[in-house]
Motif scaffolding. Structure first.
Motif, PDB file in Angstrom:
ATOM      1  N   TRP A  23       0.889  -1.184   0.294  1.00 51.51           N
ATOM      2  CA  TRP A  23       0.055  -0.103   0.051  1.00 51.51           C
ATOM      3  C   TRP A  23       0.927   1.342   0.006  1.00 51.51           C
ATOM      4  O   TRP A  23       1.116   1.822   1.246  1.00 51.51           O
ATOM      5  N   SER A  24       1.436   1.414  -1.285  1.00 42.58           N
ATOM      6  CA  SER A  24       2.599   2.719  -1.430  1.00 42.58           C
ATOM      7  C   SER A  24       2.104   3.626  -2.378  1.00 42.58           C
ATOM      8  O   SER A  24       0.805   3.498  -2.921  1.00 42.58           O
ATOM      9  N   GLN A  25       2.933   4.762  -2.167  1.00 43.44           N
ATOM     10  CA  GLN A  25       2.588   5.822  -3.254  1.00 43.44           C
ATOM     11  C   GLN A  25       2.782   5.273  -5.059  1.00 43.44           C
ATOM     12  O   GLN A  25       1.819   5.645  -5.563  1.00 43.44           O
ATOM     13  N   THR A  26       3.506   4.179  -5.094  1.00 44.94           N
ATOM     14  CA  THR A  26       3.658   3.700  -6.258  1.00 44.94           C
ATOM     15  C   THR A  26       2.275   3.071  -6.656  1.00 44.94           C
ATOM     16  O   THR A  26       1.763   3.104  -7.778  1.00 44.94           O
ATOM     17  N   PHE A  28      -0.570   3.702  -5.238  1.00 41.80           N
ATOM     18  CA  PHE A  28      -1.788   4.688  -5.452  1.00 41.80           C
ATOM     19  C   PHE A  28      -1.766   5.322  -6.817  1.00 41.80           C
ATOM     20  O   PHE A  28      -2.587   5.569  -7.601  1.00 41.80           O
ATOM     21  N   ASP A  29      -0.502   5.775  -7.212  1.00 39.33           N
ATOM     22  CA  ASP A  29      -0.482   6.473  -8.541  1.00 39.33           C
ATOM     23  C   ASP A  29      -0.900   5.523  -9.630  1.00 39.33           C
ATOM     24  O   ASP A  29      -1.420   5.863 -10.542  1.00 39.33           O
ATOM     25  N   ARG A  43      -6.591  12.739  -5.089  1.00 40.86           N
ATOM     26  CA  ARG A  43      -6.051  12.921  -3.908  1.00 40.86           C
ATOM     27  C   ARG A  43      -6.871  13.748  -3.003  1.00 40.86           C
ATOM     28  O   ARG A  43      -6.848  13.584  -1.541  1.00 40.86           O
ATOM     29  N   CYS A  46      -8.631  10.845  -1.283  1.00 39.55           N
ATOM     30  CA  CYS A  46      -7.541   9.901  -0.336  1.00 39.55           C
ATOM     31  C   CYS A  46      -6.694  10.938  -0.103  1.00 39.55           C
ATOM     32  O   CYS A  46      -5.375  10.706  -0.791  1.00 39.55           O
ATOM     33  N   ARG A  48      -4.119  10.940   2.171  1.00 41.09           N
ATOM     34  CA  ARG A  48      -3.276  10.341   2.420  1.00 41.09           C
ATOM     35  C   ARG A  48      -2.594   9.137   1.438  1.00 41.09           C
ATOM     36  O   ARG A  48      -1.952   8.201   1.945  1.00 41.09           O
ATOM     37  N   GLY A  49      -3.392   8.969   0.278  1.00 36.26           N
ATOM     38  CA  GLY A  49      -2.794   8.156  -0.939  1.00 36.26           C
ATOM     39  C   GLY A  49      -3.329   6.777  -0.444  1.00 36.26           C
ATOM     40  O   GLY A  49      -4.440   6.435  -0.184  1.00 36.26           O
ATOM     41  N   ALA A  50      -2.395   5.894  -0.490  1.00 35.36           N
ATOM     42  CA  ALA A  50      -2.488   4.377  -0.384  1.00 35.36           C
ATOM     43  C   ALA A  50      -3.059   4.069   0.769  1.00 35.36           C
ATOM     44  O   ALA A  50      -3.706   3.014   1.289  1.00 35.36           O
TER      45      ALA A  50
END
Length: 229
Positions: A23-26, A28-29, A43, A46, A48-50
């Motif tokens: 559950w990372s920024q990668t 999420f993107d 964004r 969410c 806080r992203g992921a």
């Protein structure tokens, strides 16, 4: 399901990436890209992203469990069996075991542990509410705390379970519920202990003074995050 269907859309798009990137920024993107959502809108949904996607994934499982409990015939079950059945339904509501494994790793991080504890508490609260818990004293807290401990241990066991049809986990759930019932029996017997009786009145008055919150959503629980002002 979550309040906003676009969050579920993002969760679904993230799951194939979570297995590799957590559950990372990668992840999420990649979910934003695969779901064709505007990055700014994603964004906003969410912040806080992921992390928010991991939370949404967990809450979606809670909602599926509650729905399944609502359709189940529990009339012939002892209460302990109802609780065990609810835990089984919650586990079976998971359609991606690796996502749970990655979520466990995320919420084990020191700065994320309060959020993870809040999610487990929320699952325990959802189970008791679905089973019609109406107590309004200190037991409101102790029952949820006990069940949270049971559920978290079941999840850890289940993550390593490779038995057919989750048989080993089913047996583990029964053992954990047995442990809880033995403890409850001990507490009941302790009330009749001559060394305990002198304190029973004081403890009873203390317990009656403790009330559950009127609105759980407004509780100042560890992990509570209300967003920017």
């Amino acid at each position: 399901m979550n309040d906003d269907p676009m969050i579920d859309q993002l969760v679904d798009a993230a799951l194939p990436h979570v297995a590799f990137d957590g559950w990372s920024q990668t992840a999420f993107d990649a979910a934003v890209r695969d779901s064709d959502l505007d990055p700014v809108q994603a964004r906003t949904l969410c912040p806080r992203g992921a992390v928010d996607l991991a939370i949404a994934f967990h809450k979606r499982g809670d909602a599926a469990m509650v729905a399944a409990l609502g359709q189940a015939d529990l009339s012939d079950m002892r209460f302990r069996d109802k609780v065990a059945h609810a835990i089984r339904l919650r586990i079976r509501a998971v359609d991606d075991k690796e996502a749970v494994r990655r979520g466990s790793a995320l919420f084990a991080l020191p700065h994320m542990a309060p959020e993870g504890a809040k999610l487990i508490w929320g699952t325990a609260d959802a189970i008791w509410n679905a089973l019609g818990d109406t107590l309004h004293d200190v037991n409101w807290y102790t029952k949820r705390l006990t069940l949270a401990g049971v559920y978290s241990s079941v999840v850890l066991y289940w993550l390593g379970d490779d038995s057919v049809d989750m048989q080993a986990t089913d047996a583990f759930i029964d053992r954990r519920i047995d442990n809880v019932m033995q403890f409850e029996k001990f507490k009941a017997q302790a009330k009749d202990n001559p060394f305990v009786k002198p304190f029973a009145g004081v403890l009873g008055r203390m317990a009656s003074a403790v009330k559950p919150p009127k609105d759980v959503a407004d509780m100042d629980l560890p992990g509570t995050w209300r967003g920017p002002n």
